[in-house]
Every structure is written in C-alpha cells, then in structure tokens.
Design a protein around this motif. Structure first.
Motif, PDB file in Angstrom:
ATOM      1  N   VAL A 184     -17.243  -3.256  -9.450  1.00  0.00           N
ATOM      2  CA  VAL A 184     -18.135  -4.397  -9.227  1.00  0.00           C
ATOM      3  C   VAL A 184     -17.922  -5.479 -10.281  1.00  0.00           C
ATOM      4  CG1 VAL A 184     -20.543  -5.138  -9.020  1.00  0.00           C
ATOM      5  CG2 VAL A 184     -19.829  -2.917  -8.096  1.00  0.00           C
ATOM      6  N   THR A 185     -17.982  -5.117 -11.563  1.00  0.00           N
ATOM      7  CA  THR A 185     -17.918  -6.123 -12.623  1.00  0.00           C
ATOM      8  C   THR A 185     -16.508  -6.391 -13.124  1.00  0.00           C
ATOM      9  OG1 THR A 185     -18.252  -4.530 -14.427  1.00  0.00           O
ATOM     10  CG2 THR A 185     -20.225  -5.446 -13.375  1.00  0.00           C
ATOM     11  N   ARG A 186     -15.574  -5.481 -12.867  1.00  0.00           N
ATOM     12  CA  ARG A 186     -14.182  -5.667 -13.287  1.00  0.00           C
ATOM     13  C   ARG A 186     -13.261  -5.355 -12.103  1.00  0.00           C
ATOM     14  NH1 ARG A 186     -13.425  -3.217 -19.400  1.00  0.00           N
ATOM     15  NH2 ARG A 186     -15.281  -4.148 -20.349  1.00  0.00           N
ATOM     16  N   PRO A 187     -13.372  -6.106 -11.013  1.00  0.00           N
ATOM     17  CA  PRO A 187     -12.594  -5.773  -9.809  1.00  0.00           C
ATOM     18  C   PRO A 187     -11.099  -5.839 -10.066  1.00  0.00           C
ATOM     19  CG  PRO A 187     -13.586  -7.952  -9.619  1.00  0.00           C
ATOM     20  CD  PRO A 187     -14.185  -7.320 -10.835  1.00  0.00           C
ATOM     21  N   PHE A 188     -10.396  -4.947  -9.383  1.00  0.00           N
ATOM     22  CA  PHE A 188      -8.943  -4.832  -9.545  1.00  0.00           C
ATOM     23  C   PHE A 188      -8.243  -5.061  -8.210  1.00  0.00           C
ATOM     24  CE2 PHE A 188     -11.346  -0.914  -9.464  1.00  0.00           C
ATOM     25  CZ  PHE A 188     -10.890  -0.285  -8.310  1.00  0.00           C
ATOM     26  N   CYS A 189      -8.872  -5.876  -7.361  1.00  0.00           N
ATOM     27  CA  CYS A 189      -8.373  -6.079  -6.003  1.00  0.00           C
ATOM     28  C   CYS A 189      -6.946  -6.626  -5.980  1.00  0.00           C
ATOM     29  CB  CYS A 189      -9.303  -7.027  -5.243  1.00  0.00           C
ATOM     30  SG  CYS A 189     -11.028  -6.471  -5.150  1.00  0.00           S
ATOM     31  N   ALA A 211       0.844  -1.199   0.000  1.00  0.00           N
ATOM     32  CA  ALA A 211       0.000   0.000   0.000  1.00  0.00           C
ATOM     33  C   ALA A 211       0.876   1.244   0.000  1.00  0.00           C
ATOM     34  CB  ALA A 211      -0.920   0.002   1.220  1.00  0.00           C
ATOM     35  N   ARG A 212       0.799   2.004  -1.093  1.00  0.00           N
ATOM     36  CA  ARG A 212       1.551   3.251  -1.196  1.00  0.00           C
ATOM     37  C   ARG A 212       0.624   4.461  -1.367  1.00  0.00           C
ATOM     38  NH1 ARG A 212       6.688   1.610  -1.426  1.00  0.00           N
ATOM     39  NH2 ARG A 212       7.225  -0.325  -2.511  1.00  0.00           N
ATOM     40  N   ASP A 213      -0.663   4.204  -1.483  1.00  0.00           N
ATOM     41  CA  ASP A 213      -1.660   5.245  -1.730  1.00  0.00           C
ATOM     42  C   ASP A 213      -2.552   5.351  -0.500  1.00  0.00           C
ATOM     43  OD1 ASP A 213      -3.930   6.714  -2.516  1.00  0.00           O
ATOM     44  OD2 ASP A 213      -3.903   5.921  -4.554  1.00  0.00           O
ATOM     45  N   LEU A 214      -2.481   6.479   0.193  1.00  0.00           N
ATOM     46  CA  LEU A 214      -3.256   6.698   1.417  1.00  0.00           C
ATOM     47  C   LEU A 214      -4.430   7.620   1.139  1.00  0.00           C
ATOM     48  CD1 LEU A 214      -3.779   6.703   4.494  1.00  0.00           C
ATOM     49  CD2 LEU A 214      -2.024   8.487   4.686  1.00  0.00           C
ATOM     50  N   ARG A 215      -5.632   7.164   1.448  1.00  0.00           N
ATOM     51  CA  ARG A 215      -6.837   7.985   1.351  1.00  0.00           C
ATOM     52  C   ARG A 215      -7.215   8.447   2.757  1.00  0.00           C
ATOM     53  NH1 ARG A 215      -8.905   6.802  -3.934  1.00  0.00           N
ATOM     54  NH2 ARG A 215      -7.042   6.107  -5.043  1.00  0.00           N
ATOM     55  N   THR A 227      -9.888   3.431 -28.277  1.00  0.00           N
ATOM     56  CA  THR A 227      -8.872   2.388 -28.395  1.00  0.00           C
ATOM     57  C   THR A 227      -8.230   2.186 -27.032  1.00  0.00           C
ATOM     58  OG1 THR A 227      -7.243   4.051 -29.096  1.00  0.00           O
ATOM     59  CG2 THR A 227      -8.372   2.799 -30.829  1.00  0.00           C
ATOM     60  N   PRO A 228      -7.884   0.948 -26.683  1.00  0.00           N
ATOM     61  CA  PRO A 228      -7.271   0.703 -25.367  1.00  0.00           C
ATOM     62  C   PRO A 228      -6.019   1.548 -25.180  1.00  0.00           C
ATOM     63  CG  PRO A 228      -7.906  -1.368 -26.396  1.00  0.00           C
ATOM     64  CD  PRO A 228      -8.081  -0.301 -27.443  1.00  0.00           C
ATOM     65  N   ASP A 229      -5.858   2.085 -23.995  1.00  0.00           N
ATOM     66  CA  ASP A 229      -4.698   2.904 -23.664  1.00  0.00           C
ATOM     67  C   ASP A 229      -3.472   1.998 -23.563  1.00  0.00           C
ATOM     68  OD1 ASP A 229      -2.836   4.666 -22.648  1.00  0.00           O
ATOM     69  OD2 ASP A 229      -4.148   5.481 -21.095  1.00  0.00           O
ATOM     70  N   PRO A 230      -2.422   2.262 -24.342  1.00  0.00           N
ATOM     71  CA  PRO A 230      -1.230   1.407 -24.271  1.00  0.00           C
ATOM     72  C   PRO A 230      -0.417   1.612 -23.000  1.00  0.00           C
ATOM     73  CG  PRO A 230      -0.837   3.245 -25.762  1.00  0.00           C
ATOM     74  CD  PRO A 230      -2.280   3.321 -25.361  1.00  0.00           C
ATOM     75  N   ALA A 231      -0.676   2.695 -22.286  1.00  0.00           N
ATOM     76  CA  ALA A 231       0.087   2.958 -21.060  1.00  0.00           C
ATOM     77  C   ALA A 231      -0.207   1.888 -20.019  1.00  0.00           C
ATOM     78  CB  ALA A 231      -0.248   4.336 -20.512  1.00  0.00           C
ATOM     79  N   HIS A 232       0.807   1.506 -19.254  1.00  0.00           N
ATOM     80  CA  HIS A 232       0.643   0.485 -18.226  1.00  0.00           C
ATOM     81  C   HIS A 232      -0.289   0.994 -17.132  1.00  0.00           C
ATOM     82  CE1 HIS A 232       1.454  -2.871 -15.648  1.00  0.00           C
ATOM     83  NE2 HIS A 232       2.071  -2.134 -14.729  1.00  0.00           N
ATOM     84  N   ARG A 233      -1.281   0.220 -16.800  1.00  0.00           N
ATOM     85  CA  ARG A 233      -2.275   0.633 -15.806  1.00  0.00           C
ATOM     86  C   ARG A 233      -1.721   0.640 -14.395  1.00  0.00           C
ATOM     87  NH1 ARG A 233      -7.944  -2.636 -14.746  1.00  0.00           N
ATOM     88  NH2 ARG A 233      -8.752  -1.363 -13.019  1.00  0.00           N
ATOM     89  N   GLY A 234      -0.870  -0.306 -14.095  1.00  0.00           N
ATOM     90  CA  GLY A 234      -0.335  -0.402 -12.742  1.00  0.00           C
ATOM     91  C   GLY A 234      -1.432  -0.669 -11.731  1.00  0.00           C
ATOM     92  N   ALA A 235      -1.405   0.065 -10.625  1.00  0.00           N
ATOM     93  CA  ALA A 235      -2.401  -0.113  -9.566  1.00  0.00           C
ATOM     94  C   ALA A 235      -3.571   0.854  -9.701  1.00  0.00           C
ATOM     95  CB  ALA A 235      -1.748   0.064  -8.199  1.00  0.00           C
TER      96      ALA A 235
END
Length: 337
Positions: A259-264, A19-23, A230-238
C-alpha cells in the motif's frame, strides 16, 4: 480485446513488464476464518464443476512454463493443503521440462503431516501465515484455536527440507501491532525468514480501513528498537519484499509495503484462480476466462495466445491511492495470494 504482443514465448504487458511468476489458486475454501479475510460463517464457495480439475491445472501450468516463459509457480488458496490432489499436482508440475521453482503459501494446518510427501513430490519451499504468537490472539484473529498446529507445521516444513521456510505476518492496529519484535525473534531462533505484509483491501467484508493498517515505516521503527537493521545489498529484482539484514546478517527480515511502498513497476506476476480465470493483479477488476476455452477444446497454442492477450492490458499500478479505486469484488481467498 487488445491484440497480444508480438513477442513470442513470454507474457509481456504494454509497459514492458514480463510475467515469469505464476500464482495458482487451488481452492477458495479455507479452514480458518481470519477476521481480515472473511466473515465467521465463511463465504459461498465455488461449486465443484466450477473448479479446475487437477489435470486442467497441470495443463495450464504446462502452457505457462513451456510456451510462456514462466519460471516460478506458487500454489495458493484459500488454503491449498485442503485440495485433495495437491501432492499429485506438485509432482506433475515438478516433472515439467523446463522445471519451474515450486512453492506454496499455506496457513500451516496439517503441514507437519504433508511436508514430507510434498517435498518428495518436488515442492521447493513454503510460506506460512502467522500473525501472532499469542494463543488467545490467534484464536480471536482466526476464530480457531489452532496455534500449536501452525507451529507444528512450520517445524515439519523445516524438518522436511522445504527451505527457506518463510513466515508471513500481517499487523493490525489495536490487535497485534506490538508483536513485530517477538515475531522476528521467533523467526531468528528457528531459522525462518520473516516477511511483514501491509494489510490490503482484499477482505470479503470490504471493511479495510487505512487507519487500522500498520505501515511499513511503523513496522521498521518497531523492529529497529530491538534489532540493528541495515539495508540488504542484494538486488531486489521483482521480489515484493524489501529486505534488511538483521544484526549484520546473514539473517534477513522483509517488509512487503503493497500500500505505502508499491512495487507495481517491477511486478512479474500473473494469477490463475481456482475456477480458471487469469488476473493480472490482486486488485484487478477484470478477469480473462481460460476454463471456458479449455473445456471448449482450445489447443495449447490458443490458450497461450489468450493468456498473452490478457496480459498485455495490465494496468500500470493497483491505484489504491486513486480516488476512483474500487476494491475487487473477489476477496483474497478467492483470488489466491
């Protein structure tokens, strides 16, 4: 509690996610009453002594940045612009070494007035919630006739240099699902970056219904009818948003399909509520108290160890599709986005 990992200086869970992103939620209060978030009369707000003080917030952020490897801090609410000490908190966090990237999620009310001071204090950028461009719909959705103020807030943020200015939109069936193309055109015309977010089960009324949620696939189908994507070629990362180039780029549009495309599996977030509780996930049913330890005299090293111990037990995913899923007791306004 499960022992904290031996990896020093980071917030790592048992699946190896760091975890590097603090909300950071600054308040549970809000000056809108969005129908998908809270009832018209509002909610029982946290009492003053329950809230972290400005100094306590800055200290906990400092521990996260200097001892636990956090590199991004986003201030949320409720509505963070109504926190009296906001500018000072931003300035104190911007003065940390190393300096984290600092952003803020807001409904935009009053942002036109505060944007210059926030930029001078060190705020890097903003996300502004805007679900409709229709004044009547806005009033019905938020129970406040304030659309011009939100639009002024967006313009003020851009003028102050809080770039990129991002717009967050939630589409709901039978309410505003037809506005995806118009919202994208608006964002393109003004140089904003648009993000659509699937409606999540985080409302105070616990009335979320999957049948009324407009899915990521539906949003993309609606957009593709009017815009070449068109899909973004940039790396999505987190990053939570999947992004697409619009008209070949450089403009982009994103969809956060929680919900439908979780990125957990790539989640890098940790959350601090306005009353000093650590949450590993928006949908967590457990919290870890840092406020009590802080006020009992815990030093920074102890706070960091407690934060690490709270992180290691993070679940693999939010489990919305699991038959045993339970919506968190706290609504989004109390958790922080």
């Amino acid at each position: 509690m499960t022992a904290a990992p031996t990896t020093a200086g980071v917030l790592v869970d048992r699946y190896g996610r760091i975890a590097r992103d603090l909300r950071v939620s600054l308040t549970d209060k809000c000056n809108l009453r969005c129908t998908y978030c809270m009832p018209a009369e509002g909610l029982p707000w946290l009492a003053g002594p329950q809230l972290l003080t400005d100094a306590e917030i800055v200290r906990l952020v400092r521990v996260a940045v200097q001892r636990l490897g956090v590199t991004e801090v986003r201030f949320t609410g409720g509505e963070p612009l109504i926190r009296p000490g906001l500018v000072g908190i931003v300035a104190a966090v911007a003065a940390l070494t190393p300096r984290p990237r600092i952003s803020l999620t807001t409904n935009g009310l009053g942002l036109d007035r505060l944007a210059p001071a926030l930029r001078d204090a060190g705020l890097d950028r903003v996300n502004v919630s805007l679900d409709t461009l229709d004044a009547a719909r806005f009033a019905a959705l938020t129970r406040r006739d304030r659309l011009p103020d939100v639009l002024a807030g967006l313009a003020g943020a851009a003028a102050a240099g809080l770039a990129p200015v991002k717009v967050n939109a939630v589409l709901m069936r039978g309410v505003n699902e037809d506005e995806a193309p118009a919202l994208l055109r608006f964002a393109l015309d003004h140089g904003y970056e648009l993000r659509f977010i699937e409606q999540m089960p985080l409302d105070a009324q616990h009335g979320w219904d999957r049948a009324t949620m407009v899915t990521a696939d539906e949003i993309l189908t609606s957009l593709a009818a009017g815009f070449p994507l068109t899909p973004d070629p940039a790396h999505r990362g987190a990053a939570p948003a999947e992004t697409w180039l619009v008209n070949g780029g450089p403009a982009r549009v994103g969809v956060i399909g929680s919900v439908t495309r979780p990125f957990c599996g790539d989640c890098d977030r940790t959350r601090l509520t306005a009353d000093g509780q650590i949450r590993n996930c928006l949908f967590a049913t457990e919290e870890s108290d840092l406020r009590g330890a802080l006020r009992a005299g815990a030093d920074d090293a102890d706070i960091a160890r407690r934060w690490q111990a709270a992180t290691v037990v993070k679940r693999a995913g939010h489990g919305i599709d699991d038959p045993t899923f339970l919506q968190p007791v706290r609504p989004m306004s109390a958790i922080g986005g």
